[in-house]
Structure formats: C-alpha cells, structure tokens
Design a protein around this motif. Structure first.
Motif, PDB file in Angstrom:
ATOM      1  N   VAL A  47       0.880  -1.171   0.000  1.00 15.75           N
ATOM      2  CA  VAL A  47       0.000   0.000   0.000  1.00 15.75           C
ATOM      3  C   VAL A  47       0.920   1.223   0.000  1.00 15.75           C
ATOM      4  N   ILE A  48       0.725   2.081  -1.011  1.00 10.04           N
ATOM      5  CA  ILE A  48       1.628   3.225  -1.203  1.00 10.04           C
ATOM      6  C   ILE A  48       0.836   4.530  -1.088  1.00 10.04           C
ATOM      7  N   VAL A  49       1.462   5.556  -0.501  1.00 10.88           N
ATOM      8  CA  VAL A  49       0.780   6.850  -0.399  1.00 10.88           C
ATOM      9  C   VAL A  49       1.800   7.981  -0.450  1.00 10.88           C
ATOM     10  N   GLY A  50       1.390   9.129  -1.000  1.00  6.28           N
ATOM     11  CA  GLY A  50       2.227  10.334  -0.995  1.00  6.28           C
ATOM     12  C   GLY A  50       1.564  11.354  -0.093  1.00  6.28           C
ATOM     13  N   THR A  51       2.342  12.061   0.755  1.00  7.55           N
ATOM     14  CA  THR A  51       1.693  12.821   1.825  1.00  7.55           C
ATOM     15  C   THR A  51       2.591  13.890   2.429  1.00  7.55           C
ATOM     16  N   THR A  52       1.967  14.888   3.072  1.00  3.08           N
ATOM     17  CA  THR A  52       2.726  15.832   3.899  1.00  3.08           C
ATOM     18  C   THR A  52       2.934  15.233   5.292  1.00  3.08           C
ATOM     19  N   GLY A  53       2.302  14.106   5.583  1.00  5.80           N
ATOM     20  CA  GLY A  53       2.535  13.459   6.873  1.00  5.80           C
ATOM     21  C   GLY A  53       1.346  12.712   7.446  1.00  5.80           C
ATOM     22  N   ASN A  54       0.245  13.447   7.699  1.00  9.21           N
ATOM     23  CA  ASN A  54      -0.830  12.824   8.463  1.00  9.21           C
ATOM     24  C   ASN A  54      -1.569  11.723   7.713  1.00  9.21           C
ATOM     25  N   LEU A  55      -1.732  11.878   6.410  1.00  9.04           N
ATOM     26  CA  LEU A  55      -2.371  10.789   5.662  1.00  9.04           C
ATOM     27  C   LEU A  55      -1.492   9.542   5.742  1.00  9.04           C
ATOM     28  N   GLY A  56      -0.190   9.774   5.727  1.00  6.54           N
ATOM     29  CA  GLY A  56       0.758   8.660   5.803  1.00  6.54           C
ATOM     30  C   GLY A  56       0.669   7.926   7.123  1.00  6.54           C
ATOM     31  N   ILE A  57       0.528   8.691   8.211  1.00  6.59           N
ATOM     32  CA  ILE A  57       0.447   8.050   9.529  1.00  6.59           C
ATOM     33  C   ILE A  57      -0.785   7.152   9.573  1.00  6.59           C
ATOM     34  N   SER A  58      -1.905   7.686   9.157  1.00  6.77           N
ATOM     35  CA  SER A  58      -3.157   6.918   9.244  1.00  6.77           C
ATOM     36  C   SER A  58      -3.116   5.705   8.314  1.00  6.77           C
ATOM     37  N   THR A  59      -2.687   5.922   7.082  1.00  9.61           N
ATOM     38  CA  THR A  59      -2.654   4.818   6.127  1.00  9.61           C
ATOM     39  C   THR A  59      -1.625   3.782   6.557  1.00  9.61           C
ATOM     40  N   GLY A  60      -0.447   4.280   6.938  1.00  9.59           N
ATOM     41  CA  GLY A  60       0.657   3.383   7.269  1.00  9.59           C
ATOM     42  C   GLY A  60       0.335   2.486   8.450  1.00  9.59           C
ATOM     43  N   VAL A  61      -0.192   3.090   9.511  1.00 13.29           N
ATOM     44  CA  VAL A  61      -0.459   2.307  10.716  1.00 13.29           C
ATOM     45  C   VAL A  61      -1.528   1.249  10.417  1.00 13.29           C
ATOM     46  N   MET A  62      -2.579   1.635   9.699  1.00 12.50           N
ATOM     47  CA  MET A  62      -3.656   0.681   9.430  1.00 12.50           C
ATOM     48  C   MET A  62      -3.198  -0.411   8.449  1.00 12.50           C
ATOM     49  N   ALA A  63      -2.480   0.007   7.403  1.00 17.16           N
ATOM     50  CA  ALA A  63      -2.027  -0.973   6.404  1.00 17.16           C
ATOM     51  C   ALA A  63      -1.088  -1.989   7.065  1.00 17.16           C
ATOM     52  N   ALA A  64      -0.178  -1.484   7.914  1.00 13.33           N
ATOM     53  CA  ALA A  64       0.768  -2.390   8.582  1.00 13.33           C
ATOM     54  C   ALA A  64       0.014  -3.357   9.499  1.00 13.33           C
ATOM     55  N   LYS A  65      -1.061  -2.883  10.112  1.00 13.67           N
ATOM     56  CA  LYS A  65      -1.839  -3.750  11.007  1.00 13.67           C
ATOM     57  C   LYS A  65      -2.438  -4.942  10.255  1.00 13.67           C
ATOM     58  N   PHE A  66      -2.868  -4.719   9.022  1.00 13.02           N
ATOM     59  CA  PHE A  66      -3.407  -5.818   8.212  1.00 13.02           C
ATOM     60  C   PHE A  66      -2.310  -6.758   7.706  1.00 13.02           C
ATOM     61  N   GLY A  67      -1.071  -6.266   7.733  1.00  4.79           N
ATOM     62  CA  GLY A  67       0.021  -7.087   7.210  1.00  4.79           C
ATOM     63  C   GLY A  67       0.537  -6.630   5.860  1.00  4.79           C
ATOM     64  N   PHE A  68      -0.055  -5.527   5.324  1.00  2.94           N
ATOM     65  CA  PHE A  68       0.430  -5.010   4.038  1.00  2.94           C
ATOM     66  C   PHE A  68       1.834  -4.438   4.218  1.00  2.94           C
ATOM     67  N   ASP A  69       2.570  -4.405   3.104  1.00  2.42           N
ATOM     68  CA  ASP A  69       3.851  -3.721   3.074  1.00  2.42           C
ATOM     69  C   ASP A  69       3.526  -2.242   2.802  1.00  2.42           C
ATOM     70  N   ALA A  70       3.657  -1.388   3.809  1.00  2.00           N
ATOM     71  CA  ALA A  70       3.238   0.017   3.659  1.00  2.00           C
ATOM     72  C   ALA A  70       4.433   0.897   3.301  1.00  2.00           C
ATOM     73  N   ILE A  71       4.269   1.685   2.230  1.00  2.00           N
ATOM     74  CA  ILE A  71       5.370   2.557   1.773  1.00  2.00           C
ATOM     75  C   ILE A  71       4.842   3.990   1.648  1.00  2.00           C
ATOM     76  N   ILE A  72       5.475   4.904   2.364  1.00  3.60           N
ATOM     77  CA  ILE A  72       4.967   6.276   2.414  1.00  3.60           C
ATOM     78  C   ILE A  72       5.978   7.225   1.775  1.00  3.60           C
ATOM     79  N   HIS A  73       5.523   7.935   0.728  1.00  6.24           N
ATOM     80  CA  HIS A  73       6.366   8.954   0.088  1.00  6.24           C
ATOM     81  C   HIS A  73       6.049  10.302   0.726  1.00  6.24           C
ATOM     82  N   MET A  74       7.069  10.927   1.320  1.00  8.80           N
ATOM     83  CA  MET A  74       6.800  12.161   2.066  1.00  8.80           C
ATOM     84  C   MET A  74       7.420  13.392   1.432  1.00  8.80           C
ATOM     85  N   SER A  75       6.669  14.492   1.494  1.00  9.76           N
ATOM     86  CA  SER A  75       7.143  15.753   0.919  1.00  9.76           C
ATOM     87  C   SER A  75       8.073  16.459   1.910  1.00  9.76           C
TER      88      SER A  75
END
Ligand SMILES: Cc1ncc(COP(=O)(O)O)c(C=O)c1O
Length: 451
Positions: A168-196
């Motif tokens: 699960v990949i996302v581009g973000t200033t930060g907060n979208l990444g935190i929410s997506t990353g924490v939830m995706a990791a909880k399911f077991g997805f490989d979470a990758i966050i691109h940050m500005s």
C-alpha cells in the motif's frame, strides 16, 4: 511575452476577480462561494449520493469488531473511530478580545486531535480506504466468505500472510501517511509512504517505528504524490492511496456527519432553520473538509454552513474555485510561495475530484496568516489547555472572521440569519495534535507568544 496562467495573464485574472490580487499579496480574505446551489438542487448534480455515505458507514460498522480487537483505544466506542466535542466558552471570549468583535452563538471544538489510532482528521478517510482495499482483496481471494461474517477474522494469521504480498503506497505531507501506514501495517500489508519536504521529522520517525517504509522527497506535496503514484503504477501488487483523487478517502470522511449529529443530539444542541450550524474546516488538498461537508449537507441540509480555512501562503482551493480552473492552477503559478507553518495544509494544487464537487456544496473560505495561526495555537493552550498542531487551529478564527468581515456580515444577512445569530452553534474542526512530541509542542507554543 507575459506568462499566462491557464490561458490568462495575472492582470486578466485580477481584472476578472479582484480578490485574486488580495490572495497574491498574501492578505487575508473571507470569500463567499456564490456558485453554491441549495442542497436539494445540488445533491442530484454530483456523482456521490446518500447511499454512498450509508455504504461507507456500514463498512466501518462491519470492521468495528476487528478494529476494537486490534486497537485498545477504540474499545470504549466499540471499534468506532470517533472523537468528542468540547465547548470553548473561555476561548470564545479570547477570540472576541483578540479580534475585537462580538461572536454571537456558542463555540465548540471537534476533537479529531484525539481521534483514536492516528490523532488526525485524515484517519477518517485513510483508514476507511485501507479497509475497503482489504475487504476487496479478502473477498476476491475467497479468504472472506461474505460480508456477513464477523470481521474479527481479519486478525487471523492467514489474512496477514496473504496481505503481506501486497504493497500500500501513499504520498503525503505526513498525516495521511500516519493513518494509512499504521492501518495498512496492522493488516500485514507492506506500507510505503512517500513524504514531501513539509513533513515533520517526528512523523517519519513514528512511521518507521511502526514498521512502515518512509521515502523522503525533497519536493512539495504535489510532487511527493506523483512519485508515489509512479512507484505504484510500476508494481502490479501495489495499491495507491491517492490524496488528490480518491473517492474512498472522500467517502470515509463523509461518515463524520451522522456521528456528529448524534453527539449534538446528546448535548441537546438543536440544528434547524432557527438554530444554524456553522462549521470551520482546515483545508489542504480539500478531501477531508470536502467529504465532511458533503456528509454534513446530507445530514443537516441548508441549515449547516461550511467554511474552509487555508493558509494565506497556500490558498489552493480558493484559487482553484475563484478561477474555475480547479487543479489546473497551483499557488506557484500566481507567484505565491506555498510556505506555511501549517504543514498539513501545504498543498499547492487542489484536488480535481473535490474542488468541482465542493463548488456545489461549501459556503465559502477564508485565509489565515502565519502569526495568526501561531497565536491561536498558543492562546488555546493558555486558555483551554488544548494543544493542537498548527494546521489544526485554522478553523478557530472562522467565527471571528464571519462577524468581523463585510463578506461574513453580508452572508448572514443574505441567509436571513441576522436575528438568529445568538442561536448559532459554531464548530471549529481540530484536525490533529495529540501525537505531536513534547519538544515540537513546546516550539509551536513558543512561536505563538506575542513578542
Ligand atoms: C492536521 C491536518 N489538518 C487538515 C488537513 C487537510 O486535509 P485535506 O488535505 O484532506 O484537505 C490535513 C491534511 O493532511 C492535516 O494534516
């Protein structure tokens, strides 16, 4: 040759809409959206409807047993991710003194800074989108037999094992990444966050400590999103959470409205033609304020009035709507620098999904100066002992600006609300803050001390 912005020179744009000159000069504005239609007319002109909101509410309800099991801080609400409201009596007085204006009605703060799991408004959309993706994959694979079973099964190792092959990949200033990353990791997805480059260091550290991969870009938000999108397109096992265009994010945000209605009912706060509700929402790309506004309009119709707050250095939604060019124009095109302490709102180009949609629903927008935001943050700590992040305070000056500006007064008058002002409930949406480390909190606080 004079450079053109979406086919016109700056002078031509200013001639057409003089308020653009004020925006370009970095001064504050309070702008009323005169293209907005009445709710009954507007609701039939867009691609989403009440059924979509209900579908999102039901999906969140299906996942509640799983969320309750995985996140202890959702226990009290049975797996629902929701925040309280706080009456700000003393701070209302503080705003009146600072802005030298009488604020009729009662001021409340919607505490998304306390939202479980990620402590930010973005969690509403991000978590919902990750749930949608997990549900779709689980149904397609046959791991989930139907949507009728108890979703606690998502905690079983075979689900985690299956999801671990997907990114699960996302581009973000930060907060979208935190929410997506924490939830995706909880399911077991490989979470990758691109940050500005606007993203705060603690947000990167926090994600890394949760097993999420953070890729840092020395670019603005729009470019970080692009980089994430390119990476996702190159990998068929990956899924991209698109802050600029996602309908799932949008629908996740809409579900806040019916819950807010329940809270207001519990507090005995009426919303009707004689008791209007005014809501002030910080706006970055436009998704969270847009989705919440859409839900609120479906819940309260024309009795709710929604205003979006943007930094004076990044008025991307206002420029998109005033020009009618939406995401075709960025603040940089107008020579505005896009630099702000309100990092969650540092989005130079608005969402092409949300901006045209909001033209039908939201009532207006205003800009906030850097010092103004910092002082609001500091005074809120002093007066109410509430510590928010800078982006999250942008809604709080809304009521003062409504009563202080000519545009605000004209709005109240046009809506026939002059004799109902005392019955207004104002809600400033606090969009984040509880996760900010103490050191950063101290620096934010000190920045807003009046010298
Ligand atoms: C704290 C905070 N408030 C408000 C917003 C605005 O949300 P949106 O970008 O969906 O408009 C953001 C976005 O990241 C944020 O982090």
């Amino acid at each position: 040759m004079t450079e053109k912005i979406a086919g016109k020179t700056l002078e031509e744009w200013v001639k057409e809409s003089p308020i653009i000159d004020t925006l370009v000069n970095g001064e504050v504005v309070f702008w009323i959206n005169d293209k907005k239609k009445g709710f009954e007319e507007a609701k039939d002109t867009v691609q989403f409807n009440r059924a979509d909101v209900i579908d999102a509410e039901e999906r969140l309800q299906r996942f509640a047993p799983f969320i309750k099991q995985e996140f202890a801080d959702t226990e009290a609400l049975d797996g629902l991710i929701e925040s309280p409201i706080t009456h700000l009596e003393a701070f209302q007085k503080e705003l009146e003194d600072r802005y030298q204006v009488n604020i009729a009605g009662q001021l409340y703060l919607k505490r998304d800074d306390l939202l479980p799991i990620a402590g930010t408004i973005k969690a509403r959309g991000a978590i919902y989108e990750v749930l949608c993706h997990a549900e779709t994959l689980a149904l397609e694979s046959g791991l989930l037999e139907s949507t009728e079973v108890n979703y606690r099964v998502f905690s079983e190792p075979k689900f985690r094992e299956y999801f671990s092959q997907f990114k699960v990949i996302v581009g973000t200033t930060g907060n979208l990444g935190i929410s997506t990353g924490v939830m995706a990791a909880k399911f077991g997805f490989d979470a990758i966050i691109h940050m500005s480059n606007d993203a705060k260091q603690w947000k990167k550290d926090y994600l890394r400590s949760h097993g999420v991969t953070v890729i840092e870009h020395n670019t603005n938000f729009t470019e970080a999103v692009n980089q994430g999108r390119i990476a996702a397109e190159a990998d068929p096992q990956s899924y991209f959470v698109d802050d600029e265009n996602s309908k799932y994010l949008f629908l996740g945000y809409t579900t806040a409205a019916s819950r807010l209605k329940k809270q207001l009912d519990q507090e005995g706060i009426k919303v009707d033609a004689d008791h209007p509700l005014f809501v002030y929402l910080p706006c970055g790309v436009g998704g969270s304020p847009g989705g919440i506004t859409f839900g609120l309009k479906h819940t309260f119709g024309d009795n709710v009035h929604c205003f979006f707050a943007e930094p004076s250095h990044v008025p991307s939604l206002l420029l998109g709507l005033i020009t009618g060019e939406y995401a075709n124009v960025s603040v940089f095109d107008f020579g505005i620098d896009g630099k702000t302490v309100m990092d969650g709102l540092a989005v130079p180009r608005t969402s092409q999904l949300v901006a045209p949609l909001m033209e039908n629903f939201f009532d207006g927008g205003y800009t906030v100066l850097e010092d103004e935001a910092s002082q609001t943050l500091t005074r809120l700590v002093d007066v109410e002992k509430i510590s928010l992040e800078p982006a999250a305070v942008a809604g709080l000056s809304g009521p003062a600006k409504l009563f202080k500006t000519q545009a605000g007064q004209a709005y109240l008058s046009a809506k026939g609300l002059m004799d109902k002002q005392d019955q207004i409930t104002h809600i400033a949406w606090a969009t984040g803050g509880s996760m900010v480390p103490d050191e950063d909190k101290k620096a934010f606080y000190e920045a807003g001390l009046v010298k």
